[in-house]
Enzyme design. Structure first.
Site, short mmCIF file in Angstrom:
data_model
loop_
_atom_site.label_atom_id
_atom_site.label_comp_id
_atom_site.label_asym_id
_atom_site.label_seq_id
_atom_site.Cartn_x
_atom_site.Cartn_y
_atom_site.Cartn_z
N GLU A 650 0.77 -1.25 0.20
CA GLU A 650 0.01 -0.01 0.05
C GLU A 650 0.81 1.21 0.04
OE1 GLU A 650 -2.57 -0.20 3.20
OE2 GLU A 650 -3.57 -2.03 2.53
N GLU A 737 -12.04 2.00 4.49
CA GLU A 737 -11.46 1.75 5.83
C GLU A 737 -12.32 2.56 6.76
OE1 GLU A 737 -6.51 1.91 5.47
OE2 GLU A 737 -7.71 3.66 4.70
#
Length: 786
Positions: A650, A737
């Site tokens: 990421e 998220e």
């Protein structure tokens, strides 16, 4: 009257004239050879002594016997051969001794040698007269014999005295005439001392015309010997001098320095380099005095390098360095002096440049760090005239952009222009220096803080004003930190540190680009340094650990992977938030070894799981900028045995924007390994569509801030819908998220979100086995349990 009557009555005057001519010629050759002998090198003295002795002895002997041929006593004469030859040997041997003594560099040596020469002439004469035989009785006058000896000695001493006084190249007329006078006086006075009374007996020797014929041949042979010796010696001398002169000229002209050879205060030779330096014609130097061009010439020390001044063309004073040397190989009363004259202008200019560069910046010409420290020390030492000293630390803002966009040459031009403006903005007593790069400092005596603030604003104005380069108009900002002595520090290093801290505070501030030092800044810096040190210890002592957070499918609730989260719990049990230590790790460079540990540890644990779930590992912008990242990832995958398809890296959009081309190249290398690439925290950075177009990401992670604000208004829901629609159109899965409520989860499912992550699904846990057991659950059962 006996001397004159003997000369006129008893001699053939034509032959007397011939004897005189031989005597003059021989005396001239003798004196020339003697002059050369006095100045001969030590190794050549013996050869020159021999040639001079032969010429001198032959001159004496020829003069005597030509005069004897001219003598007409009225009877037949004969010459005993052995004594005749012996007289020549006496003449040569005695001349060698006389010349050797006279050529020495001792007091009265010429006079003593001349006296020996007179004795040699006397000995030769009376040895030759002993060979004289005639049908007569010879009566000698002791007074005339004594007078002949005295005359020869006195005139010989005077002749050699004059020859020495003439020097190497002086005239020899006086010496030659005295030598001739000595020989002639000796002969004719000696002949006047002899009275011949004829007898009638036959002596049985060579007589009459036969004797004269024999003597004529002997004299002719010896005369040719004299002439040959003289000519040979003269030719050798000319050749030797020509070779020496040519060698000297080659040596002198081959030197880049000025070279001058002087004797008796007069220039004998000089090279073109000195003529150019003096600005005169080369020929005009010869015979002149070197002191005409060199100031304080008399003070030059022999054998030492002395700096002096030379009068150049148009009255210019040229600094020079002079080396003077005496030629000790010459046996002369006036030896050669050799001077090497070096032009010091280039060297002094270079020394001045070096001294300037040692104290000033090469690019801008401003004083450098050494000058700054010296100036600051002096100002602090003079606080009796002013109560405070202000130190300003100045850093240019946006200067890197100028370098990146327009090139380093433009950056250099900008620095030069800014330096000129800053220098022009100073008031008397103020000082500015460049420490390097885009860092500057300023020092000024002040009475109060407002004086320092005034200087800061003036310098900031000089920096921020646009600069018109040849191809563009550019500008920079300025962050200025101010520290006051003795208010903020009592020593120089602490004062510099305080000004730097204030400058960093100004650089971090969005509203204030001039900051004064405050004590709290030190405490913050100490805390940061302490935490960096603790980070190093934590890495060495294995204080870090990994937590795993579930990532699940929004539609089915099945686990799709886990995100790796780094945790730091100190030995005293204190939990340190990643938000606190990760930025420090990035600033200090510790993020590289920490990131490598996280990646290696996560891959090793995941490789031991029963189920092949993906793991997501965050990459710092510092790691992403490291060229060895693809090699490191490949090495870890090989070592741990984890399949590349199970690893997802990421990155943030901010990390990619900083250097798009370089980052894209590294990401393509990682993707070639089979690793997935996800864009983290989408929506909080630049959120540029060009970023998504520049690289084919495998996933977009929607930042948790949108979930927390979902119930706060329609804007967040609209942004979430837009991102989800963007992902669908680009065929890129979107993971949300920060999902913490069933309403958020329901909203995401209704909008077609692919994956979710958050406390609703499961909090981060350190043990992977516990997490894997959750695979049997559905999303909804998991949510109900939460």
């Amino acid at each position: 009257m006996r001397f004159f009557s003997c000369l006129t009555d008893d001699h053939n005057l034509w032959l007397v004239g011939l004897a005189a001519a031989l005597c003059i010629l021989g005396s001239l050759i003798t004196m020339r050879l003697f002059q050369r002998l006095r100045h001969a090198e030590r190794g050549a003295r013996a050869a020159w002594t021999f040639m001079a002795a032969v010429a001198t002895g032959a001159t004496i002997w020829c003069t005597h016997f030509v005069a004897m041929i001219a003598y007409q006593p009225g009877v037949d004469v004969a010459y005993e051969p052995l004594l005749t030859g012996a007289s020549l040997g006496v003449a040569i041997a005695g001349s060698a001794l006389a010349l050797s003594v006279a050529s020495r560099r001792c007091r009265f040596a010429p006079e003593v040698g001349g006296a020996l020469f007179g004795l040699t002439v006397t000995a030769m004469h009376y040895t030759g007269m002993a060979a004289f035989a005639a049908e007569a009785v010879v009566h000698w006058s002791a007074a005339y014999v004594a007078a002949s000896m005295a005359g020869a000695i006195v005139l010989g001493a005077a002749a050699f005295n004059r020859a020495c006084a003439a020097g190497r190249n002086g005239g020899l007329l006086g010496a030659v005439l005295l030598m001739v006078a000595g020989i002639v006086a000796l002969h004719f006075t000696g002949m006047a001392a002899m009275t011949v009374i004829p007898l009638g007996a036959d002596l049985g020797a060579v007589t009459g015309s036969e004797a004269k014929l024999a003597m004529a041949f002997a004299v002719a042979g010896v005369g040719l010997l004299v002439l040959g010796t003289g000519l040979a010696s003269h030719a050798l001398d000319l050749q030797s001098r020509a070779q020496a002169k040519a060698h000297l000229e080659q040596l002198m002209e081959g030197s880049v320095d000025g070279m001058v050879v002087e004797q008796n205060g007069r220039i004998l030779a000089a090279n073109a380099a000195f003529a150019t330096l003096a600005g005169v014609d080369h020929r005009a130097l010869l015979g002149d005095r070197l002191a005409r061009w060199i100031e304080d010439f008399e003070s030059l020390a022999i054998g030492a390098l002395v700096q002096a001044s030379l009068k150049g063309p148009n009255g210019a004073i040229i600094p020079v360095e002079i080396a003077a040397r005496r030629d000790d190989q010459q046996a002369s009363d006036a030896p050669f002096m050799i001077y090497a004259v070096r032009d010091l202008r280039a060297r002094l200019a270079q020394e001045r440049r070096i001294a300037h560069l040692a104290r000033n910046d090469a690019l801008t010409g401003l004083p450098n760090r050494a000058s700054f420290l010296e100036w600051l020390s002096r100002q602090i030492g003079e606080t009796s005239t002013h109560p405070r000293v202000a130190l300003l630390a100045i850093d240019l803002d946006r200067f890197k952009e100028v370098n990146d966009i327009h090139g380093h040459a433009a950056g250099d031009q900008l620095l030069v222009r800014i330096a000129e403006r800053m220098k022009a903005a100073l008031k008397p007593g103020e000082f500015v220096a460049r420490l390097g790069g885009d860092e500057f400092v300023a020092v000024a005596p002040v009475v109060e803080r407002a004086d320092a603030l005034d200087l800061a604003y003036r310098l900031r104005g000089a920096i921020t004003a646009p600069v018109d380069l040849d191809f563009a108009e550019v500008s920079c900002g300025a962050s200025v930190g101010v520290a006051l002595w003795p208010d903020d520090a009592t020593d120089i290093s602490a004062l510099i540190n305080d000004a730097d801290l204030a400058m960093y505070r100004a650089k971090a501030s969005l509203t204030n680009d001039v900051c004064f030092y405050e004590e709290a800044m030190d405490e913050a810096v100490r805390n940061r340094r302490r935490m960096v040190q603790q980070l190093r210890e934590a890495l060495d002592q294995d204080q870090f650990s990994l937590n795993w957070q579930i990532q699940a499918s929004v539609e089915t609730g099945e686990i799709t992977g886990y995100e790796v989260l780094l945790r730091w719990i100190r030995p005293d049990g204190a939990f340190i938030s990643p938000a606190d230590f990760i930025p420090l790790a990035e600033e200090s460079g510790l993020i590289l070894p920490i990131g490598e540990w996280v990646l290696r540890k996560a891959c090793a644990e995941a490789a031991g799981w029963a189920m092949p779930h993906k793991i997501a590992v965050n990459l710092s912008p510092v790691q992403l900028g490291h060229v060895d990242l693809p090699r490191l990832v490949h090495q870890i995958l090989v070592e741990t045995g984890l399949s590349p398809t199970r690893l997802e890296l990421e990155i943030t959009e901010t990390a990619m924007i900083s250097d798009m081309e370089r980052t894209t190249h590294i990401l393509r290398q990682l993707k070639a390994l089979g690793v997935s690439i996800a864009m983290d925290d989408f929506g909080t950075g630049y959120s540029s569509l060009s970023t998504l177009r520049a690289f084919p990401f495998d996933k977009i992670k929607l930042d948790r801030s949108f979930m927390s604000e979902l119930d706060g208004g329609p804007q967040s829901s609209a942004i979430i819908r837009a991102v989800l629609a963007l992902g669908e159109s680009l065929e890129i899965p979107v993971l949300a998220e920060g999902v913490e409520t069933l309403e958020q989860l329901s909203f995401l499912r209704d909008q077609g979100c692919t994956e979710a992550q958050g406390y609703l699904l499961g909090r981060p846990k350190p043990v992977a086995d516990d997490l894997i057991q959750l695979e049997a659950r559905t999303l909804w059962s998991g949510a109900a349990a939460a």
